[in-house]
Design an enzyme around this catalytic site. Sequence first.
Site, short mmCIF file in Angstrom:
data_model
loop_
_atom_site.label_atom_id
_atom_site.label_comp_id
_atom_site.label_asym_id
_atom_site.label_seq_id
_atom_site.Cartn_x
_atom_site.Cartn_y
_atom_site.Cartn_z
N ASP A 123 3.32 1.88 9.81
CA ASP A 123 3.14 3.27 9.39
C ASP A 123 3.82 4.16 10.41
O ASP A 123 3.87 3.83 11.60
CB ASP A 123 1.65 3.62 9.31
CG ASP A 123 0.96 3.00 8.11
OD1 ASP A 123 1.64 2.73 7.10
OD2 ASP A 123 -0.26 2.81 8.17
N ASP A 137 3.71 3.65 0.93
CA ASP A 137 2.50 4.38 0.56
C ASP A 137 2.83 5.61 -0.28
O ASP A 137 2.14 5.92 -1.26
CB ASP A 137 1.73 4.81 1.81
CG ASP A 137 1.27 3.65 2.66
OD1 ASP A 137 1.07 2.55 2.12
OD2 ASP A 137 1.13 3.85 3.89
#
Length: 168
Positions: A123, A137
């Site tokens: 991330d 995402d």
Amino acid sequence: MHPIAAARRLVWLMALAGFAADQITKALVAAHLEGQPPIQVVGDLVSLNASRNSGAAFSFAPAATAVFTLVAIGVVVVIVRAASALRSTGWAMALGLVLAGAAGNLTDRLLRAPGLGRGAVVDFIDVRHFATFNLADACITCGAVLAVLLSMRGIPMTQKTAPTAEPA
């Protein structure tokens, strides 16, 4: 071009583009940003800040990485099967985006440390007071929102067939 062929192509185009963008950005982040201080992009609101997430959204259930791996495999299989009958451009875009995101995060879970099916997702988009996420995402979220909107408008994934007359 036949509507099914066009929709099928669009699913794969969206999925490939999203998957490639996700994997390229994650490789760049892993190579250049891990272990570095965050890079401010939009004032204090958005920064690039590398982290690893073994859980789901918002780092939910970090010990359930294997479960999320199996769920992602299931999502990929369902979308690949559904793609063969799609006729809707909107649904092709929605499912292509979800497929891109599921495949992107699944790739991390399968190939990144600590090992097969237990890898942590990279991330790096850090939105202050919200979450840190990645392009996979974002693809999943945009695809899901589009799917909800298409459902609310009553747009079917496949063309409805005319009812057949029952024998007398």
